[in-house]
Write a protein that holds these residues in place. Structure first.
Motif, short mmCIF file in Angstrom:
data_model
loop_
_atom_site.label_atom_id
_atom_site.label_comp_id
_atom_site.label_asym_id
_atom_site.label_seq_id
_atom_site.Cartn_x
_atom_site.Cartn_y
_atom_site.Cartn_z
N ALA A 270 0.90 -1.17 -0.06
CA ALA A 270 -0.07 0.03 -0.12
C ALA A 270 0.92 1.24 0.05
O ALA A 270 0.66 2.07 -0.86
N LYS A 271 2.03 1.30 1.06
CA LYS A 271 3.02 2.46 0.89
C LYS A 271 3.38 2.59 -0.74
O LYS A 271 3.47 3.92 -0.85
N THR A 272 3.86 1.64 -1.22
CA THR A 272 4.49 1.72 -2.48
C THR A 272 3.26 2.35 -3.62
O THR A 272 3.81 3.31 -4.42
N ASP A 273 1.84 1.72 -3.54
CA ASP A 273 1.03 2.33 -4.24
C ASP A 273 0.93 3.75 -3.86
O ASP A 273 0.71 4.58 -5.14
N VAL A 274 0.89 4.16 -2.77
CA VAL A 274 0.50 5.44 -2.20
C VAL A 274 1.76 6.36 -2.95
O VAL A 274 1.61 7.54 -3.64
N ASN A 275 3.11 5.98 -3.06
CA ASN A 275 3.92 6.70 -3.58
C ASN A 275 3.92 6.84 -5.20
O ASN A 275 4.38 7.92 -5.59
N ASP A 276 3.57 5.60 -5.66
CA ASP A 276 3.68 5.64 -7.00
C ASP A 276 2.43 6.93 -7.50
O ASP A 276 2.69 7.39 -8.54
N GLN A 277 1.23 6.62 -6.91
CA GLN A 277 0.29 7.59 -7.18
C GLN A 277 0.74 9.17 -7.04
O GLN A 277 0.28 10.17 -7.75
N LEU A 278 1.43 9.46 -5.88
CA LEU A 278 1.90 10.72 -5.55
C LEU A 278 3.02 11.11 -6.67
O LEU A 278 2.85 12.34 -7.13
N THR A 279 3.53 10.32 -7.19
CA THR A 279 4.94 10.51 -8.22
C THR A 279 3.91 10.84 -9.26
O THR A 279 4.16 11.84 -10.19
N ALA A 280 2.77 10.14 -9.76
CA ALA A 280 2.07 10.35 -11.01
C ALA A 280 1.37 11.80 -10.76
O ALA A 280 1.08 12.54 -11.76
N PHE A 281 0.95 11.89 -9.80
CA PHE A 281 -0.09 13.28 -9.69
C PHE A 281 0.64 14.45 -9.40
O PHE A 281 0.40 15.61 -9.62
N THR A 282 2.00 14.27 -8.86
CA THR A 282 2.76 15.49 -8.38
C THR A 282 4.17 15.72 -9.20
O THR A 282 4.78 16.76 -8.91
N GLN A 283 4.42 14.38 -9.94
CA GLN A 283 5.68 14.46 -10.62
C GLN A 283 6.80 14.30 -9.72
O GLN A 283 8.01 14.25 -10.19
N LYS A 284 6.66 13.92 -8.56
CA LYS A 284 7.62 13.83 -7.50
C LYS A 284 7.37 12.81 -6.39
O LYS A 284 6.28 13.10 -5.72
N GLY A 285 8.15 11.64 -6.16
CA GLY A 285 7.60 10.58 -5.26
C GLY A 285 8.30 11.09 -3.94
O GLY A 285 9.20 12.01 -3.85
N LEU A 286 7.87 10.32 -3.10
CA LEU A 286 8.46 10.49 -1.86
C LEU A 286 9.80 9.79 -1.48
O LEU A 286 9.92 8.52 -1.94
N ALA A 287 10.79 10.00 -0.51
CA ALA A 287 11.82 9.33 -0.13
C ALA A 287 11.42 8.19 0.76
O ALA A 287 10.32 8.32 1.48
N PRO A 288 11.94 7.12 0.57
CA PRO A 288 11.52 5.86 1.40
C PRO A 288 11.32 6.33 3.00
O PRO A 288 10.53 5.90 3.83
N ALA A 289 12.17 7.17 3.60
CA ALA A 289 12.23 7.67 5.05
C ALA A 289 10.90 8.53 5.22
O ALA A 289 10.27 8.16 6.28
N VAL A 290 10.69 9.14 4.22
CA VAL A 290 9.52 10.09 4.40
C VAL A 290 8.21 9.30 4.52
O VAL A 290 7.55 9.33 5.27
N ILE A 291 7.96 8.29 3.54
CA ILE A 291 6.78 7.51 3.17
C ILE A 291 6.77 6.80 4.58
O ILE A 291 5.44 6.56 5.06
N ASP A 292 7.75 6.22 5.11
CA ASP A 292 7.73 5.03 6.17
C ASP A 292 7.29 6.02 7.32
O ASP A 292 6.48 5.60 8.08
N ASN A 293 7.81 7.15 7.56
CA ASN A 293 7.33 7.99 9.01
C ASN A 293 5.84 8.42 8.58
O ASN A 293 5.18 8.35 9.61
#
Length: 376
Positions: free
Chosen positions: A289-312
């Motif tokens: 689910a975290k991976t999906d969220v980051n993939d979607q954020l990348t699609a919608f904002t053109q920039k994904g989150l660093a692993p430490a950011v999404i984990d926290n």
């Protein structure tokens, strides 16, 4: 177009708009649904997939949400196909917002049918239309908001004379920061005055302005609170969960335009089925689910989150179908005290009938509306 007109239009476009433009470019290519608006009812028997046979199904549902971790449910549900599976032939057209008040205006204008949104804009939309605009049909997220500040700020008193961001005037985090400051004896007003200046700012701009020293902090949803900490050296002064019993309070609800709910209850039921399936899947598959969220954020904002950011950020939220209705009354009172919401009766704001029907069918516990359900 005359050059003078172009100049005027450019002059009023802020960095907020510039940040959002790529989102809508991506949205048009997402393939969740047709761009054609056709609200003509079809017999439910013509719909495929998991739609109910009762009522009529809409050819399209226009769904809003934010590109935030606190909106993990729609981000995951759309990517994994849970919504479309249940909606069958009803297509999903998506629209991304930065904060709740803009989504409410879209709902009022009839450009969306449903949206994931915070509680305070839901209340404002309900009360400003005498209860005619919307119904909360499900909860989605608890937690995931914090006041993050410069390292030298160690108490509420240190915030006097400082500039603090919120995503948008009248939004859930905007009300939260004003309410908390008032409890600390600090005054604010809706024009940026008072002991602490509250500056409604697009989340992406908040990060940039904090880095440049133009802001001293912000009361922000995830992942933005974590991003300020990890990318800009901020620290958490208040985790909003510490202000609530058991750390639970509603951050995101699913609301539906009342007219759409009345005309297409089977479509709304299918949407809720998609959400319930998504919630169960997220709880069983948090890493994916975290991976999906980051993939979607990348699609919608053109920039994904660093692993430490999404984990926290992920640790700070809880996905749930429960709207945590008891917290809504306090949030309403907080909005009134902050001068954001007019005091009004919010009985009838919830209609959890379809949600509880879906939960029962799935063998899950039903949820309560704290006596704020539709009047009989």
């Amino acid at each position: 177009m005359p050059a003078a007109r172009i100049s005027r239009r450019r002059s009023v476009r802020t960095a907020i708009t510039l940040a959002v433009l790529p989102v809508f470019a991506v949205l048009s290519a997402c393939g969740y649904g047709s761009d054609k608006k056709d609200d003509t009812a079809k017999p439910a028997a013509q719909a495929s997939g998991g739609q109910s046979s009762a009522g009529t199904s809409a050819s399209e549902i226009r769904l809003g949400f934010f590109a935030n971790v606190t909106h993990a449910t729609p981000l995951v549900g759309l990517k994994e196909g849970f919504y479309q599976k249940e909606l069958g032939s009803t297509s999903v057209k998506t629209q991304v917002f930065n904060a709740g008040p803009a989504a409410i205006e879209a709902l009022k204008g009839g450009s969306i049918d449903a949206t994931y949104i915070g509680p305070n804009p839901s209340i404002s939309g309900f009360t400003s239309t005498n209860g005619e605009l919307l119904r909360i049909v499900a909860g989605t997220t608890s937690g995931g908001a914090s006041l993050v500040v410069k390292p030298g700020i160690n108490s509420a008193a240190d915030l006097k004379g400082k500039k603090i961001a919120s995503p948008q005037l009248g939004g859930t985090q905007d009300v939260a920061v004003r309410s908390w400051l008032a409890q600390q004896g600090l005054k604010t007003d809706t024009k940026g005055g008072g002991d602490v200046s509250i500056v409604p700012t697009d989340n992406a701009q908040t990060l940039a302005l904090f880095k440049s020293g133009e802001l001293d902090g912000g009361w922000l949803p995830e992942p933005w609170a974590t991003r300020l900490v990890q990318e800009a050296g901020a620290k958490v002064l208040v985790d909003e969960r510490t202000l609530w019993p058991e750390g639970k309070f509603v951050t995101t609800n699913l609301i539906v335009r009342k007219k759409f709910l009345d005309e297409h209850p089977d479509t709304v039921e299918a949407l809720i089925k998609g959400q319930v399936a998504t919630t169960s899947w997220i709880q069983a598959n948090p890493d994916k689910a975290k991976t999906d969220v980051n993939d979607q954020l990348t699609a919608f904002t053109q920039k994904g989150l660093a692993p430490a950011v999404i984990d926290n950020a992920w640790k700070n939220i809880e996905v749930t179908n429960d709207p945590l209705a008891t917290s809504l009354l306090k949030l309403k009172d907080d909005g009134v005290k902050a001068g954001i919401t007019k005091d009004a009766d919010i009985h009838g704001i919830y209609d959890l009938t379809l949600l509880n029907k879906v939960l029962q069918a799935a063998g899950q516990p039903t949820v309560a509306d704290a006596g704020l359900g539709a009047k009989k």
